[in-house]
Each structure stands twice: as C-alpha cells, then as structure tokens.
Design a protein around this motif. Structure first.
Motif, PDB file in Angstrom:
ATOM      1  N   ARG A 172       0.846  -1.355   0.094  1.00  0.00           N
ATOM      2  CA  ARG A 172       0.068  -0.103   0.036  1.00  0.00           C
ATOM      3  C   ARG A 172       0.859   1.174  -0.124  1.00  0.00           C
ATOM      4  NH1 ARG A 172      -3.842  -1.717   4.871  1.00  0.00           N
ATOM      5  NH2 ARG A 172      -1.705  -2.501   5.740  1.00  0.00           N
ATOM      6  N   LEU A 173       1.176   1.837   1.265  1.00  0.00           N
ATOM      7  CA  LEU A 173       1.947   2.970   1.330  1.00  0.00           C
ATOM      8  C   LEU A 173       3.314   2.976   0.633  1.00  0.00           C
ATOM      9  CD1 LEU A 173       1.099   5.900   2.377  1.00  0.00           C
ATOM     10  CD2 LEU A 173       2.390   5.179   4.536  1.00  0.00           C
ATOM     11  N   GLY A 174       4.287   2.182   1.125  1.00  0.00           N
ATOM     12  CA  GLY A 174       5.441   2.059   0.350  1.00  0.00           C
ATOM     13  C   GLY A 174       6.390   3.139   0.408  1.00  0.00           C
ATOM     14  N   PHE A 175       6.623   3.635   1.597  1.00  0.00           N
ATOM     15  CA  PHE A 175       7.684   4.807   1.678  1.00  0.00           C
ATOM     16  C   PHE A 175       9.276   4.295   0.983  1.00  0.00           C
ATOM     17  CE2 PHE A 175       5.246   7.509   4.379  1.00  0.00           C
ATOM     18  CZ  PHE A 175       5.621   8.746   3.930  1.00  0.00           C
ATOM     19  N   LEU A 176       9.465   3.095   1.248  1.00  0.00           N
ATOM     20  CA  LEU A 176      10.878   2.697   0.896  1.00  0.00           C
ATOM     21  C   LEU A 176      11.048   2.087  -0.567  1.00  0.00           C
ATOM     22  CD1 LEU A 176      12.009   1.105   4.199  1.00  0.00           C
ATOM     23  CD2 LEU A 176      12.394   3.334   3.496  1.00  0.00           C
ATOM     24  N   ALA A 177      10.003   1.761  -0.968  1.00  0.00           N
ATOM     25  CA  ALA A 177      10.010   0.947  -2.332  1.00  0.00           C
ATOM     26  C   ALA A 177      10.529   1.845  -3.512  1.00  0.00           C
ATOM     27  CB  ALA A 177       8.669   0.420  -2.728  1.00  0.00           C
ATOM     28  N   THR A 178      11.419   1.426  -4.273  1.00  0.00           N
ATOM     29  CA  THR A 178      11.808   1.779  -5.544  1.00  0.00           C
ATOM     30  C   THR A 178      10.564   1.894  -6.603  1.00  0.00           C
ATOM     31  OG1 THR A 178      14.124   1.072  -5.101  1.00  0.00           O
ATOM     32  CG2 THR A 178      13.714   2.088  -7.203  1.00  0.00           C
ATOM     33  N   ILE A 179      10.179   0.761  -7.083  1.00  0.00           N
ATOM     34  CA  ILE A 179       9.238   0.478  -8.088  1.00  0.00           C
ATOM     35  C   ILE A 179       7.700   0.461  -7.861  1.00  0.00           C
ATOM     36  CG2 ILE A 179       8.680  -1.050 -10.120  1.00  0.00           C
ATOM     37  CD1 ILE A 179      11.777  -1.817  -9.915  1.00  0.00           C
ATOM     38  N   GLN A 180       7.086   1.158  -8.362  1.00  0.00           N
ATOM     39  CA  GLN A 180       5.570   0.940  -8.144  1.00  0.00           C
ATOM     40  C   GLN A 180       5.058  -0.203  -9.292  1.00  0.00           C
ATOM     41  OE1 GLN A 180       4.209   2.487  -5.566  1.00  0.00           O
ATOM     42  NE2 GLN A 180       6.088   3.167  -5.229  1.00  0.00           N
ATOM     43  N   LYS A 181       4.033  -0.818  -8.716  1.00  0.00           N
ATOM     44  CA  LYS A 181       3.639  -2.052  -9.755  1.00  0.00           C
ATOM     45  C   LYS A 181       3.172  -1.616 -10.894  1.00  0.00           C
ATOM     46  CE  LYS A 181      -0.491  -2.158  -6.682  1.00  0.00           C
ATOM     47  NZ  LYS A 181      -1.287  -2.548  -5.564  1.00  0.00           N
ATOM     48  N   GLU A 182       2.844  -0.422 -11.089  1.00  0.00           N
ATOM     49  CA  GLU A 182       2.247   0.009 -12.465  1.00  0.00           C
ATOM     50  C   GLU A 182       3.337   0.150 -13.227  1.00  0.00           C
ATOM     51  OE1 GLU A 182      -0.583   1.033  -8.947  1.00  0.00           O
ATOM     52  OE2 GLU A 182       1.487   1.520  -9.751  1.00  0.00           O
ATOM     53  N   ARG A 183       4.465   0.241 -12.958  1.00  0.00           N
ATOM     54  CA  ARG A 183       5.647   0.561 -13.937  1.00  0.00           C
ATOM     55  C   ARG A 183       6.760  -0.323 -13.678  1.00  0.00           C
ATOM     56  NH1 ARG A 183       8.599   4.461 -13.486  1.00  0.00           N
ATOM     57  NH2 ARG A 183       8.848   4.891 -15.520  1.00  0.00           N
ATOM     58  N   ILE A 184       6.501  -1.706 -13.507  1.00  0.00           N
ATOM     59  CA  ILE A 184       7.599  -2.678 -13.315  1.00  0.00           C
ATOM     60  C   ILE A 184       8.517  -3.050 -14.491  1.00  0.00           C
ATOM     61  CG2 ILE A 184       7.772  -5.076 -12.730  1.00  0.00           C
ATOM     62  CD1 ILE A 184       5.643  -5.118 -10.991  1.00  0.00           C
ATOM     63  N   THR A 185       7.781  -3.219 -15.616  1.00  0.00           N
ATOM     64  CA  THR A 185       8.809  -3.454 -16.820  1.00  0.00           C
ATOM     65  C   THR A 185       9.644  -2.549 -17.106  1.00  0.00           C
ATOM     66  OG1 THR A 185       7.110  -5.106 -17.584  1.00  0.00           O
ATOM     67  CG2 THR A 185       8.806  -4.264 -19.037  1.00  0.00           C
ATOM     68  N   GLU A 186       9.191  -1.221 -17.241  1.00  0.00           N
ATOM     69  CA  GLU A 186      10.244  -0.116 -17.800  1.00  0.00           C
ATOM     70  C   GLU A 186      11.039   0.344 -16.600  1.00  0.00           C
ATOM     71  OE1 GLU A 186       5.778   1.772 -16.992  1.00  0.00           O
ATOM     72  OE2 GLU A 186       6.897  -0.215 -17.475  1.00  0.00           O
ATOM     73  N   SER A 187      10.650   0.150 -15.311  1.00  0.00           N
ATOM     74  CA  SER A 187      11.648   0.603 -14.120  1.00  0.00           C
ATOM     75  C   SER A 187      12.754  -0.498 -14.090  1.00  0.00           C
ATOM     76  CB  SER A 187      10.675   0.513 -12.889  1.00  0.00           C
ATOM     77  OG  SER A 187       9.920   1.416 -12.889  1.00  0.00           O
ATOM     78  N   ILE A 188      12.370  -1.816 -14.329  1.00  0.00           N
ATOM     79  CA  ILE A 188      13.588  -2.918 -14.263  1.00  0.00           C
ATOM     80  C   ILE A 188      14.448  -2.484 -15.470  1.00  0.00           C
ATOM     81  CG2 ILE A 188      13.915  -5.258 -14.607  1.00  0.00           C
ATOM     82  CD1 ILE A 188      11.439  -5.784 -12.661  1.00  0.00           C
ATOM     83  N   ASP A 189      13.975  -2.352 -16.650  1.00  0.00           N
ATOM     84  CA  ASP A 189      14.862  -2.111 -17.766  1.00  0.00           C
ATOM     85  C   ASP A 189      15.753  -0.951 -17.438  1.00  0.00           C
ATOM     86  OD1 ASP A 189      13.761  -4.179 -19.263  1.00  0.00           O
ATOM     87  OD2 ASP A 189      12.328  -2.696 -20.307  1.00  0.00           O
ATOM     88  N   GLN A 190      15.164   0.067 -16.778  1.00  0.00           N
ATOM     89  CA  GLN A 190      16.005   1.096 -16.408  1.00  0.00           C
ATOM     90  C   GLN A 190      17.176   0.891 -15.330  1.00  0.00           C
ATOM     91  OE1 GLN A 190      13.561   4.552 -15.175  1.00  0.00           O
ATOM     92  NE2 GLN A 190      15.031   5.907 -14.972  1.00  0.00           N
ATOM     93  N   ILE A 191      16.945   0.128 -14.419  1.00  0.00           N
ATOM     94  CA  ILE A 191      17.845  -0.509 -13.596  1.00  0.00           C
ATOM     95  C   ILE A 191      18.871  -1.124 -14.033  1.00  0.00           C
ATOM     96  CG2 ILE A 191      17.995  -1.664 -11.091  1.00  0.00           C
ATOM     97  CD1 ILE A 191      15.473  -0.475 -10.526  1.00  0.00           C
ATOM     98  N   LEU A 192      18.491  -1.993 -14.793  1.00  0.00           N
ATOM     99  CA  LEU A 192      19.340  -2.995 -15.337  1.00  0.00           C
ATOM    100  C   LEU A 192      20.370  -2.407 -16.574  1.00  0.00           C
ATOM    101  CD1 LEU A 192      17.390  -6.303 -15.457  1.00  0.00           C
ATOM    102  CD2 LEU A 192      18.785  -5.551 -13.701  1.00  0.00           C
ATOM    103  N   HIS A 193      20.053  -1.456 -16.950  1.00  0.00           N
ATOM    104  CA  HIS A 193      20.927  -0.383 -17.703  1.00  0.00           C
ATOM    105  C   HIS A 193      21.737   0.713 -17.072  1.00  0.00           C
ATOM    106  CE1 HIS A 193      18.300  -1.588 -21.123  1.00  0.00           C
ATOM    107  NE2 HIS A 193      19.301  -1.727 -21.829  1.00  0.00           N
ATOM    108  N   ASN A 194      21.657   0.312 -15.564  1.00  0.00           N
ATOM    109  CA  ASN A 194      22.316   0.986 -14.594  1.00  0.00           C
ATOM    110  C   ASN A 194      22.067   2.497 -14.432  1.00  0.00           C
ATOM    111  OD1 ASN A 194      24.223  -1.195 -13.622  1.00  0.00           O
ATOM    112  ND2 ASN A 194      25.122  -0.810 -15.751  1.00  0.00           N
TER     113      ASN A 194
END
Length: 294
Positions: free
Chosen positions: A98-120
């Motif tokens: 729910r609130l997620g203060f510490l989380a990097t990635i929101q569930k609505e943007r999983i694919t593009e966020s992981i792509d971004q992270i794996l490209h450093n």
C-alpha cells in the motif's frame, strides 16, 4: 548479473507482477535466485502459470549478488535488510503493498523500471542503521542486532506505564514515564515515530530522533540528536519484563537490563530511480501541497 528475489507473502493478484518481474529479468539474461521459503509460497499458488522448480534458491546471501529485489511493502524491505546485512548489496524495493515509503518501483511501472535499473540508470540512497547491545547479553537480539527504521521499547502484559531512564553519551537526559520510547533513524522517521508525533527527517540527515510513546510527563517531546551519539537506556515498571523491537523483530528483556544504542558501522543501499526523490515521495504519500478544501 546475479539477482536475489525475496518476498514474505503472496498477495492477491501478485502473479501478474511476479511474472512481469521475471520476464524483465529473463530478457536481460540475469541469473535469478529466489529465497527458498518465498519459492515455496509461489509454488503453492496455482494462479501462477509458470513452474518455478528450475530456479535456484538461497537461504543466505553472499557478495556475489549484484542486486536484491524485495517484492511487497516496506515491511518486506525491512526483512530484506536482515538478509543483506553488511554485504553492501543494493536493494530494489518493488511495492505491491500500500503506502510504500521505501519502495523504488511501483507495481504499475514494473517492466520499464526494471529495464532502467538493469541499464544502470539509477542512483543509490545510503541509509544509516542503529545497532544495539545489552548487559546482560540477550540471545534473542545478538544474531541480528541492527535496525533500519527504529528500536522501540514497549510495555508488556500491563496497562501501567514504564520508566525509560535515558542517557546520551553517558549524560543523564530524562526518565520517560510512558508506554514506551522509539529511537528512529531518518529512514524510520516516517514510520512508527511519525505516528507518535515525531518529526520527518530527510534520509541524508546525520541524526536520530527519540520519540516517547504516550508520555505521562507531558513536557516530554521528540528530541533530534546527532547520529554519532550513544544512548544508554534502563527500563523499569510494575512488570518484570518489557518488549524491545528492532524494526519488526521483537524480543523480551528483563527490567533494569542496560541497553546501548548507536549508529551501526555499515549502511543499507536502496536503489532509487533518477526522477524520484524523498521530497517527491513525501508529497505523493502524505498528499502534501494538495488543496482539500473543495
């Protein structure tokens, strides 16, 4: 790239997000290793079509991991810290809660966020922790004697208040007559401490905050101190014991045990996307700046 994956629970509709995470990692040819108990939870749920039997598992981490993915809410990230410890492995928080203060990635943007992270394409937010020791030594605390959010003292099996005698750098501060006392890091300032009236601290602040829980001495207020301070606490009350929690881990201590709290000698690295910031998170999660008068 070697990536550890951890989750505590299987939330409703989690299969959609877990499949997206795995698909994004497989696309980048990452080596995926899933925490053993979490893999069991996944295999027990029929909603997920893919079999996870071919994935490697871990019960402990080592320095060979490049990233650690935490799937769930902030509580899951706090538990992730007990796996990572002082290994320095960056944690990627994927918020399916729910609130997620510490989380990097929101569930609505999983694919593009992981792509971004794996490209450093990310930055690291280093977070301080608290370490704790006791006299006499507690076997319940010793194995994992650190906390990312807070150390909290709470009464146990009674409605009566407890007294928390508090010293800072061996100098007497006060005795809190209260339901308990929270010692929070800047990261933890938006958690339990905030709900008890404590201030919000920026994670880059070199400080910690003492927040009493329902104090009887009404002049007691939250107190921000430098994080190079060393605290000594001694608790007494009508009962012979009380509770102490390190984030979500709870132990029982006997009255008059000496508790020593100071900044831990290592930090936790949280992965943060370049467009995100603590200020942005506060604004979105606490609805700051929004006009609700209509």
């Amino acid at each position: 790239m070697k990536i550890g994956i951890y989750g505590q629970f299987y939330h409703k509709n989690s299969e959609t997000y877990i499949e997206r995470i795995l698909e994004a990692l497989i696309k980048h040819e990452a080596e995926i290793v899933i925490e053993k108990n979490f893999l069991r939870i996944l295999n027990e749920n029929d909603e997920i079509g893919n079999s996870f039997n071919d994935y490697k598992t871990f019960t402990k981490l080592d320095k060979s991991y490049d990233l650690f993915f935490s799937i769930g809410g902030d509580g899951t990230i706090l538990k992730s810290v007990t796996f990572v410890g002082d290994l320095g492995i960056p944690i990627v928080g994927i918020n399916t809660g729910r609130l997620g203060f510490l989380a990097t990635i929101q569930k609505e943007r999983i694919t593009e966020s992981i792509d971004q992270i794996l490209h450093n394409d990310y930055i690291l937010s280093e977070r301080s922790l608290l370490s704790i020791s006791t006299l006499p030594e507690s076997g319940e605390i010793t194995p994992l004697n650190f906390a990312l959010n807070e150390v909290a003292i709470n009464r146990k099996n009674t409605t009566s208040m407890i007294k928390v005698e508090t010293r800072i750098n061996e100098k007497y501060l006060t005795s809190y007559w209260s339901d308990g006392l929270i010692i929070a890091t800047p990261t933890g300032s938006t958690g339990y401490s905030l709900s008890c009236g404590g201030p919000v601290l920026d994670p880059a602040t070199n400080s910690m905050v003492l927040t009493p829980i329902a104090p009887h001495n009404l002049n007691a207020r939250p107190f921000v101190i430098p994080d190079n301070s060393e605290l000594t606490l001694k608790v007494s009350g009508r009962e012979k014991s009380y509770l102490i929690s390190l984030d979500s881990r709870i132990a029982t201590l006997e009255d008059n045990t000496l508790i020593f709290i100071k900044k831990a000698p290592f930090t936790i690295k949280l992965v943060q996307l370049p467009n995100d910031s603590f200020i942005k998170t506060l604004r979105e999660k606490l609805l700051w700046g929004e006009d609700k008068r209509n």
